[in-house]
Scaffold this motif. Structure first.
Motif, mmCIF file in Angstrom:
data_model
loop_
_atom_site.group_PDB
_atom_site.id
_atom_site.type_symbol
_atom_site.label_atom_id
_atom_site.label_comp_id
_atom_site.label_asym_id
_atom_site.label_seq_id
_atom_site.Cartn_x
_atom_site.Cartn_y
_atom_site.Cartn_z
ATOM 1 N N LYS A 10 0.147 -2.374 -0.033
ATOM 2 C CA LYS A 10 1.294 -2.564 -0.931
ATOM 3 C C LYS A 10 2.153 -1.298 -0.997
ATOM 4 C CE LYS A 10 -1.187 -3.507 -4.559
ATOM 5 N NZ LYS A 10 -2.520 -3.279 -3.929
ATOM 6 N N THR A 11 1.516 -0.182 -1.275
ATOM 7 C CA THR A 11 2.259 1.080 -1.392
ATOM 8 C C THR A 11 2.846 1.490 -0.052
ATOM 9 O OG1 THR A 11 0.821 1.793 -3.203
ATOM 10 C CG2 THR A 11 2.083 3.503 -2.069
ATOM 11 N N MET A 12 2.113 1.279 1.031
ATOM 12 C CA MET A 12 2.609 1.638 2.360
ATOM 13 C C MET A 12 3.837 0.824 2.734
ATOM 14 S SD MET A 12 1.970 3.907 4.567
ATOM 15 C CE MET A 12 0.337 4.371 3.970
ATOM 16 N N LEU A 13 3.862 -0.453 2.339
ATOM 17 C CA LEU A 13 5.037 -1.283 2.599
ATOM 18 C C LEU A 13 6.242 -0.741 1.844
ATOM 19 C CD1 LEU A 13 6.605 -3.705 3.608
ATOM 20 C CD2 LEU A 13 5.522 -5.096 1.822
ATOM 21 N N ALA A 14 6.049 -0.397 0.572
ATOM 22 C CA ALA A 14 7.151 0.140 -0.219
ATOM 23 C C ALA A 14 7.668 1.447 0.376
ATOM 24 C CB ALA A 14 6.700 0.351 -1.660
ATOM 25 N N ARG A 15 6.755 2.317 0.783
ATOM 26 C CA ARG A 15 7.168 3.591 1.380
ATOM 27 C C ARG A 15 7.896 3.369 2.704
ATOM 28 N NH1 ARG A 15 2.340 7.496 2.163
ATOM 29 N NH2 ARG A 15 4.054 8.802 2.962
ATOM 30 N N SER A 16 7.477 2.384 3.474
ATOM 31 C CA SER A 16 8.121 2.104 4.760
ATOM 32 C C SER A 16 9.548 1.604 4.562
ATOM 33 C CB SER A 16 7.303 1.070 5.544
ATOM 34 O OG SER A 16 5.997 1.525 5.785
ATOM 35 N N ILE A 17 9.742 0.750 3.575
ATOM 36 C CA ILE A 17 11.097 0.283 3.265
ATOM 37 C C ILE A 17 11.965 1.462 2.847
ATOM 38 C CG2 ILE A 17 12.461 -1.059 1.621
ATOM 39 C CD1 ILE A 17 11.197 -2.849 3.639
ATOM 40 N N ALA A 18 11.431 2.318 1.981
ATOM 41 C CA ALA A 18 12.201 3.464 1.492
ATOM 42 C C ALA A 18 12.559 4.412 2.635
ATOM 43 C CB ALA A 18 11.406 4.205 0.418
ATOM 44 N N ARG A 19 11.622 4.654 3.544
ATOM 45 C CA ARG A 19 11.887 5.568 4.656
ATOM 46 C C ARG A 19 12.860 4.972 5.668
ATOM 47 N NH1 ARG A 19 8.676 10.010 6.363
ATOM 48 N NH2 ARG A 19 7.240 10.736 4.753
#
Length: 342
Positions: A75-84
């Motif tokens: 979940k957190t990795m998906l959010a970070r990937s979108i942000a990056r």
């Protein structure tokens, strides 16, 4: 084939110079933006293509996303990937039981030198805000996001300040350990355009995931593929996608079905979110108009978290599934009117 290379930070704005209206992106360019972000995120997130697609549609549609699942599924990795993937400011809020509302919004601090109070903005002042494990914070702290998510502004000590544009919250929620978490109130859930579940990966995807994470994690080398200005213009272009009266009527009748068959059905805010996300869905498909299929793809992730049922009723997902089966695409009252005019 997209004009964008997800391994580079191509500026779409430069690709469209000379248009009659440079402030508005063509719909095919909006589709390119979405494809570029999806391909970039897929370098980190293995599988879950549908979830990534839904998050990107929400990003373009101007909504916020709630990711709920067990710990450790990305979940957190998906959010970070979108942000990056977007060249915007990013901030992360780790929600804990002792987190205060001012830890989210910011606080006025007295400056001894100027003898005045100065506002110190909180982490909510970012373009992409990751709210990690949002249900670990008490309701008072969760409520600090209500104004921000609805109106893109915060009020501290009676003074209202605008949040940056674009502003999107991607929150994660722990689906286990109910005794250590606080249930999100319906008013806050209603402000999330979608609630998504990732689930465990398929065995083949998990093997691929393990191979990617040996050595440096791919998230560390992820570069933005879209700049802030282009994202803002893409979201504005989504708002120009045509939603005809029959499409709006269909959305209204789907929401009406939930109100008739649940204790609390989908609110008008939910119907507005559905239509906006259907516009984004159409744009991702390269269309400048909404069709019923766009609504049907979005309904299962837009409606259920807004519905409340009694113990004797079916659950929210069942009611939404029945709505899609029972509510006709064509309004029967309009058909009756057409027959009466003949």
């Amino acid at each position: 084939m997209s004009d964008l290379d997800p391994s580079s930070s191509t500026d779409l704005a430069d690709d469209r110079r000379g248009r009659d209206d440079p402030a508005t992106l063509p719909i095919d360019t909006v589709a390119d933006v979405g494809e570029a972000i999806q391909q970039n995120v897929s370098r980190v997130i293995v599988g879950n293509e549908s979830v990534v697609d839904h998050v990107v549609a929400t990003l373009l549609g101007g909504g916020h996303v709630l990711l709920e699942d067990v710990p450790g599924v990305g979940k957190t990795m998906l959010a970070r990937s979108i942000a990056r993937s977007v060249d915007c400011t990013f901030s992360r809020i780790q929600f804990t039981p002792d987190l205060l509302p001012t830890d989210v919004t910011g606080v006025n601090v007295f400056d001894d030198r100027s003898r005045e109070f100065e506002f110190q903005p909180g982490p909510v002042f970012g373009n992409v805000v990751l709210g990690d494990e949002i249900n670990r914070a008490p309701p008072k702290t969760q409520a600090a996001l209500l104004e921000a998510m609805e109106e893109a502004q915060v009020t501290v000590d009676g003074e209202t300040r605008d949040l940056p544009d674009p502003f999107v919250v991607i929150a994660t929620q722990n689906a286990v350990e109910p005794t250590r978490n606080y249930e999100l109130p319906l008013a806050e859930l209603d402000r999330f355009a979608k609630k998504l579940h990732l689930g465990y990966p398929d065995p083949d995807d998990e093997v691929d995931l393990l191979g990617r994470t040996v050595g440096d994690h791919p998230i560390e080398s992820l570069e933005p593929v879209v700049d802030r200005e282009t994202l803002v213009r893409a979201r504005e272009a989504v708002g120009t996608v045509t939603a005809s009266e029959p499409v709006r009527s269909y959305a209204t009748r789907l929401a009406g079905y939930t109100r008739e068959h649940a204790r609390i059905g989908v609110s008008p805010r939910g119907t507005i979110a559905l239509l906006r996300l259907a516009q984004a869905r159409a744009a991702l498909e390269g269309r400048d108009y909404v069709v019923p299929d766009d609504l049907q793809v979005e309904v299962p992730v837009v409606f259920p978290h807004r519905i409340r049922t009694t113990d004797r009723e079916r659950d929210a997902e069942e009611i939404v599934s029945e709505a899609l089966e029972q509510v006709p695409v064509d309004d029967p009252t309009e058909a009756d009117d057409d027959r009466s005019r003949r």
